[in-house]
Enzyme design. Structure first.
Site, mmCIF file in Angstrom:
data_model
loop_
_atom_site.group_PDB
_atom_site.id
_atom_site.type_symbol
_atom_site.label_atom_id
_atom_site.label_comp_id
_atom_site.label_asym_id
_atom_site.label_seq_id
_atom_site.Cartn_x
_atom_site.Cartn_y
_atom_site.Cartn_z
ATOM 1 N N ASP A 25 -1.482 2.248 -3.081
ATOM 2 C CA ASP A 25 -2.169 3.271 -2.286
ATOM 3 C C ASP A 25 -3.660 2.965 -2.183
ATOM 4 O OD1 ASP A 25 -2.299 5.584 -0.785
ATOM 5 O OD2 ASP A 25 -2.639 6.878 -2.516
ATOM 6 N N ASN A 73 5.718 8.805 5.723
ATOM 7 C CA ASN A 73 4.663 8.064 6.426
ATOM 8 C C ASN A 73 4.865 8.033 7.951
ATOM 9 O OD1 ASN A 73 4.197 5.706 3.679
ATOM 10 N ND2 ASN A 73 2.929 7.465 4.241
HETATM 11 C C1 IPE Z 1 2.603 6.886 -0.983
HETATM 12 O O1 IPE Z 1 1.330 6.830 -0.430
HETATM 13 C C2 IPE Z 1 3.567 6.070 -0.196
HETATM 14 C C3 IPE Z 1 3.325 4.622 -0.155
HETATM 15 C C4 IPE Z 1 2.426 3.966 -0.831
HETATM 16 C C5 IPE Z 1 4.214 3.913 0.689
HETATM 17 P P1 IPE Z 1 0.789 7.960 0.551
HETATM 18 O O2 IPE Z 1 -0.593 7.591 0.873
HETATM 19 O O3 IPE Z 1 1.723 8.146 1.681
HETATM 20 O O4 IPE Z 1 0.851 9.259 -0.387
HETATM 21 P P2 IPE Z 1 0.144 10.665 -0.248
HETATM 22 O O5 IPE Z 1 0.366 11.135 1.158
HETATM 23 O O6 IPE Z 1 -1.303 10.482 -0.538
HETATM 24 O O7 IPE Z 1 0.808 11.535 -1.285
HETATM 25 C C1 IPE Z 2 -1.103 2.702 1.222
HETATM 26 O O1 IPE Z 2 -2.384 2.924 1.657
HETATM 27 C C2 IPE Z 2 -0.228 2.035 2.254
HETATM 28 C C3 IPE Z 2 0.797 2.907 2.838
HETATM 29 C C4 IPE Z 2 1.031 4.156 2.554
HETATM 30 C C5 IPE Z 2 1.636 2.309 3.850
HETATM 31 P P1 IPE Z 2 -2.755 4.180 2.547
HETATM 32 O O2 IPE Z 2 -2.564 3.829 3.979
HETATM 33 O O3 IPE Z 2 -2.024 5.386 2.086
HETATM 34 O O4 IPE Z 2 -4.299 4.333 2.235
HETATM 35 P P2 IPE Z 2 -5.098 5.672 1.976
HETATM 36 O O5 IPE Z 2 -4.397 6.403 0.864
HETATM 37 O O6 IPE Z 2 -5.078 6.446 3.267
HETATM 38 O O7 IPE Z 2 -6.459 5.227 1.575
HETATM 39 MG MG MG Z 3 -2.429 6.907 0.770
#
Ligand code: IPE
Ligand code: IPE
Ligand code: MG
Length: 254
Positions: A25, A73
């Site tokens: 993340d 997502n």
């Molecule tokens: C969790 O990350 C899912 C993945 C890394 C694929 P998110 O960025 O989607 O999680 P939330 O929304 O902050 O809980």
């Molecule tokens: C994790 O990084 C990747 C996926 C969830 C696909 P994020 O895209 O959630 O990055 P942040 O949390 O918005 O910084």
């Molecule tokens: Mg994220």
């Protein structure tokens, strides 16, 4: 090969976790901090995936499970979803040969039915090509959700019991259900890592994380590297996993 639940049989204590599960993340925030588009963070994130796969294989980790795209997502802007799909596709195309050379088995788990047929075919091909590899199993959770997993396992179990004519009042045991979960081929994770500073599970492996050690890292995923992996493993090595027992029992007393 089948494994008993680590919540029932306690794994041998050892500094190297057999199974590491990661929520990668912070790609978006990493990019935004640098005044870059979020896409740049996702691209950089692929490099951190490569380093983590290599670092885990080198250390003798048997299973590495990465959360790449959650069932939630899809709520992101269409443009970002389609970029993530394209990145996934191109990473598959590029990396499978190297994974195969390194003796790594690739599994993709999640509700794959929502992916375009071309991607589904590539996934099936990559899994088939690496099926005989035994050094490490790399699982990518794509369009995965812990609740989805428990529900699909429940439905599979119901179908099986109906087909076998099992009476409705026969109780369901933990094992009956867990063998239908999408990660049934792996032991439960020993170590969970989440980067990006959030301390939540975000619908990842809800069933399997029951007794997993949870490690949260402030760094954004694109900054995760071999040294940070080492720190997480060192931290894991200092945990006392009691599985409900007392400390004295855990150390071999009665
Ligand atoms: C969790 O990350 C899912 C993945 C890394 C694929 P998110 O960025 O989607 O999680 P939330 O929304 O902050 O809980
Ligand atoms: C994790 O990084 C990747 C996926 C969830 C696909 P994020 O895209 O959630 O990055 P942040 O949390 O918005 O910084
Ligand atoms: Mg994220």
């Amino acid at each position: 090969m089948s494994f008993t639940s680590s919540t029932q049989s306690v794994p041998a204590a050892g500094a190297i976790p057999r199974h590491i599960a990661v929520i990668l993340d912070g790609n978006g925030r990493w990019a935004t901090r640098r005044h870059l588009p979020r896409a740049a963070g996702h691209r950089k994130g692929v490099e951190a995936v490569r380093a983590t796969v290599e670092g885990c294989a080198r250390r003798g980790v048997e299973f590495l499970t990465l959360f790449a795209f959650s069932s939630e997502n899809w709520r992101r802007p269409a443009e970002e979803v389609s970029l993530l799909m394209r990145l996934f596709l191109s990473a598959l195309q590029r990396e499978v040969t190297q994974l195969h050379r390194n003796g790594i088995r690739l599994r993709i788990v999640g509700d794959l039915s929502r992916f375009e047929p071309r991607l589904q075919k590539m996934i099936a091909d990559a899994e088939a090509r690496t099926a005989g590899n035994t050094r490490m199993t790399l699982t990518i959770c794509a369009n995965y959700g812990g609740r989805w997993d428990i529900m699909q396992a429940t439905n599979a179990l119901l179908r099986q019991r109906a087909a076998q004519g099992v009476p409705l009042d026969q109780p369901v045991a933990e094992d009956d259900l867990s063998r239908h979960l999408s990660l049934a081929y792996a032991p439960e994770p020993d170590l969970f890592i989440r980067t990006g500073g959030e301390q939540r599970i975000s619908n990842f492996l809800l069933w399997q994380l029951a007794y997993t050690e949870l490690y949260f890292c402030e760094c954004f995923w694109p900054e995760f590297n071999d040294q940070r992996l080492e720190e997480a493993i060192q931290w894991y090595g200092q945990r006392e996993r009691r599985f409900g027992r007392t400390s004295v029992q855990t150390r071999g007393g009665s």
